[in-house]
Design a protein around this motif. Structure first.
Motif, PDB file in Angstrom:
ATOM      1  N   THR A 155      25.598 -19.436  -2.423  1.00 42.24           N
ATOM      2  CA  THR A 155      24.802 -19.196  -3.624  1.00 42.24           C
ATOM      3  C   THR A 155      24.825 -17.721  -3.988  1.00 42.24           C
ATOM      4  N   THR A 156      24.694 -16.857  -2.999  1.00 46.91           N
ATOM      5  CA  THR A 156      24.745 -15.417  -3.240  1.00 46.91           C
ATOM      6  C   THR A 156      26.117 -14.991  -3.740  1.00 46.91           C
ATOM      7  N   VAL A 157      27.174 -15.504  -3.111  1.00 46.12           N
ATOM      8  CA  VAL A 157      28.540 -15.173  -3.531  1.00 46.12           C
ATOM      9  C   VAL A 157      28.771 -15.636  -4.965  1.00 46.12           C
ATOM     10  N   LYS A 158      28.307 -16.824  -5.291  1.00 49.25           N
ATOM     11  CA  LYS A 158      28.490 -17.345  -6.650  1.00 49.25           C
ATOM     12  C   LYS A 158      27.814 -16.437  -7.670  1.00 49.25           C
TER      13      LYS A 158
ATOM     14  N   SER B 155      39.267 -29.587  -1.028  1.00 48.95           N
ATOM     15  CA  SER B 155      39.134 -28.743   0.166  1.00 48.95           C
ATOM     16  C   SER B 155      40.197 -29.103   1.198  1.00 48.95           C
ATOM     17  N   GLY B 156      40.537 -30.376   1.304  1.00 51.28           N
ATOM     18  CA  GLY B 156      41.594 -30.794   2.229  1.00 51.28           C
ATOM     19  C   GLY B 156      42.964 -30.306   1.784  1.00 51.28           C
ATOM     20  N   ALA B 157      43.239 -30.420   0.500  1.00 48.44           N
ATOM     21  CA  ALA B 157      44.550 -30.014  -0.026  1.00 48.44           C
ATOM     22  C   ALA B 157      44.795 -28.521   0.152  1.00 48.44           C
ATOM     23  N   PHE B 158      43.720 -27.728   0.089  1.00 51.77           N
ATOM     24  CA  PHE B 158      43.868 -26.278   0.214  1.00 51.77           C
ATOM     25  C   PHE B 158      43.434 -25.764   1.580  1.00 51.77           C
ATOM     26  N   THR B 159      43.252 -26.673   2.531  1.00 52.88           N
ATOM     27  CA  THR B 159      42.917 -26.344   3.915  1.00 52.88           C
ATOM     28  C   THR B 159      41.692 -25.438   3.989  1.00 52.88           C
ATOM     29  N   VAL B 160      40.646 -25.863   3.312  1.00 55.21           N
ATOM     30  CA  VAL B 160      39.381 -25.131   3.326  1.00 55.21           C
ATOM     31  C   VAL B 160      38.475 -25.796   4.357  1.00 55.21           C
ATOM     32  N   PHE B 161      38.143 -25.047   5.407  1.00 54.28           N
ATOM     33  CA  PHE B 161      37.328 -25.576   6.492  1.00 54.28           C
ATOM     34  C   PHE B 161      35.920 -24.994   6.539  1.00 54.28           C
ATOM     35  N   THR B 162      35.682 -23.949   5.763  1.00 51.61           N
ATOM     36  CA  THR B 162      34.385 -23.283   5.811  1.00 51.61           C
ATOM     37  C   THR B 162      33.964 -22.871   4.411  1.00 51.61           C
ATOM     38  N   ALA B 163      32.670 -22.722   4.242  1.00 57.27           N
ATOM     39  CA  ALA B 163      32.135 -22.264   2.968  1.00 57.27           C
ATOM     40  C   ALA B 163      31.319 -21.005   3.215  1.00 57.27           C
ATOM     41  N   PRO B 164      31.442 -20.032   2.343  1.00 56.11           N
ATOM     42  CA  PRO B 164      32.302 -20.004   1.162  1.00 56.11           C
ATOM     43  C   PRO B 164      33.736 -19.597   1.516  1.00 56.11           C
TER      44      PRO B 164
ATOM     45  N   GLN C  51      40.511 -11.892 -18.348  1.00 55.98           N
ATOM     46  CA  GLN C  51      41.828 -12.514 -18.242  1.00 55.98           C
ATOM     47  C   GLN C  51      41.920 -13.484 -17.057  1.00 55.98           C
ATOM     48  N   TRP C  52      40.890 -13.546 -16.241  1.00 54.88           N
ATOM     49  CA  TRP C  52      40.849 -14.422 -15.075  1.00 54.88           C
ATOM     50  C   TRP C  52      40.041 -15.675 -15.385  1.00 54.88           C
ATOM     51  N   LYS C  53      40.414 -16.768 -14.760  1.00 54.66           N
ATOM     52  CA  LYS C  53      39.651 -18.008 -14.812  1.00 54.66           C
ATOM     53  C   LYS C  53      38.919 -18.128 -13.481  1.00 54.66           C
ATOM     54  N   PHE C  54      37.600 -18.266 -13.518  1.00 51.50           N
ATOM     55  CA  PHE C  54      36.779 -18.419 -12.323  1.00 51.50           C
ATOM     56  C   PHE C  54      36.350 -19.882 -12.214  1.00 51.50           C
ATOM     57  N   LEU C  55      36.601 -20.495 -11.065  1.00 53.14           N
ATOM     58  CA  LEU C  55      36.245 -21.891 -10.839  1.00 53.14           C
ATOM     59  C   LEU C  55      35.384 -22.016  -9.586  1.00 53.14           C
ATOM     60  N   TYR C  56      34.493 -23.003  -9.602  1.00 49.62           N
ATOM     61  CA  TYR C  56      33.603 -23.254  -8.479  1.00 49.62           C
ATOM     62  C   TYR C  56      33.761 -24.710  -8.061  1.00 49.62           C
ATOM     63  N   ILE C  57      34.104 -24.942  -6.806  1.00 51.17           N
ATOM     64  CA  ILE C  57      34.327 -26.283  -6.284  1.00 51.17           C
ATOM     65  C   ILE C  57      33.310 -26.573  -5.184  1.00 51.17           C
ATOM     66  N   ASP C  58      32.540 -27.635  -5.359  1.00 53.48           N
ATOM     67  CA  ASP C  58      31.615 -28.107  -4.333  1.00 53.48           C
ATOM     68  C   ASP C  58      32.438 -28.936  -3.348  1.00 53.48           C
ATOM     69  N   ILE C  59      32.607 -28.435  -2.139  1.00 55.77           N
ATOM     70  CA  ILE C  59      33.471 -29.116  -1.177  1.00 55.77           C
ATOM     71  C   ILE C  59      32.886 -30.457  -0.725  1.00 55.77           C
TER      72      ILE C  59
ATOM     73  N   SER D 179      32.573 -23.968  -2.173  1.00 55.47           N
ATOM     74  CA  SER D 179      31.241 -23.740  -1.631  1.00 55.47           C
ATOM     75  C   SER D 179      30.443 -25.036  -1.594  1.00 55.47           C
ATOM     76  N   THR D 180      29.206 -24.931  -1.153  1.00 55.66           N
ATOM     77  CA  THR D 180      28.257 -26.036  -1.206  1.00 55.66           C
ATOM     78  C   THR D 180      26.945 -25.498  -1.759  1.00 55.66           C
ATOM     79  N   PRO D 181      26.195 -26.313  -2.484  1.00 51.24           N
ATOM     80  CA  PRO D 181      24.932 -25.828  -3.043  1.00 51.24           C
ATOM     81  C   PRO D 181      23.857 -25.579  -1.991  1.00 51.24           C
ATOM     82  N   THR D 182      24.010 -26.123  -0.798  1.00 56.28           N
ATOM     83  CA  THR D 182      23.012 -25.929   0.254  1.00 56.28           C
ATOM     84  C   THR D 182      23.291 -24.705   1.113  1.00 56.28           C
ATOM     85  N   CYS D 183      24.383 -24.018   0.855  1.00 58.53           N
ATOM     86  CA  CYS D 183      24.771 -22.829   1.619  1.00 58.53           C
ATOM     87  C   CYS D 183      24.195 -21.591   0.934  1.00 58.53           C
ATOM     88  N   GLY D 184      23.306 -20.893   1.623  1.00 55.33           N
ATOM     89  CA  GLY D 184      22.681 -19.703   1.051  1.00 55.33           C
ATOM     90  C   GLY D 184      23.683 -18.600   0.740  1.00 55.33           C
ATOM     91  N   VAL D 185      24.628 -18.391   1.639  1.00 56.04           N
ATOM     92  CA  VAL D 185      25.653 -17.368   1.419  1.00 56.04           C
ATOM     93  C   VAL D 185      26.494 -17.737   0.192  1.00 56.04           C
TER      94      VAL D 185
END
Length: 105
Positions: free
Chosen positions: A28-31, A58-67, A43-51, A20-26
């Protein structure tokens, strides 16, 4: 979190990563919604990555959009959701993964 740290973390059994990005309203809501359900999945690990701060990830995992949400199990990507999705889709999928793991033992 660095790219190497992310790589190490996703090797763990059950990991949900929100790109995600901190400037993206959606985003922020998803987070906030993910933080609310996180306590139900200890039992799950939750991680947050600022693209913006981690373009290598984001490139390694082919992430083109946030969230973008990606679920990993033992380092392998199982599923992803991008842009338009409901939290029930994610929690339903997480529940199915948990059920499969219980029946596997």
């Amino acid at each position: 979190m660095s790219f190497n740290e992310l790589q190490s973390e996703i090797e763990k059994e059950l990991v949900l990563v929100e790109f995600s990005t901190p400037t993206c309203g959606v985003c922020t809501t998803v987070k906030r919604k993910l933080e609310a359900i996180e306590e139900n999945y200890p039992q799950w690990k939750f991680l947050y990555i600022d693209i913006n701060k981690n373009p290598e990830a984001s490139g390694a995992f082919t992430v083109f959009t946030a969230p973008t949400i990606i679920i990993f199990h033992d380092g392998k990507e199982l599923n992803r959701w991008a842009r338009n999705f409901g939290m029930n889709q994610i929690t339903d999928y997480m529940g199915r993964i948990m059920e499969m793991l219980r029946t596997r033992v």
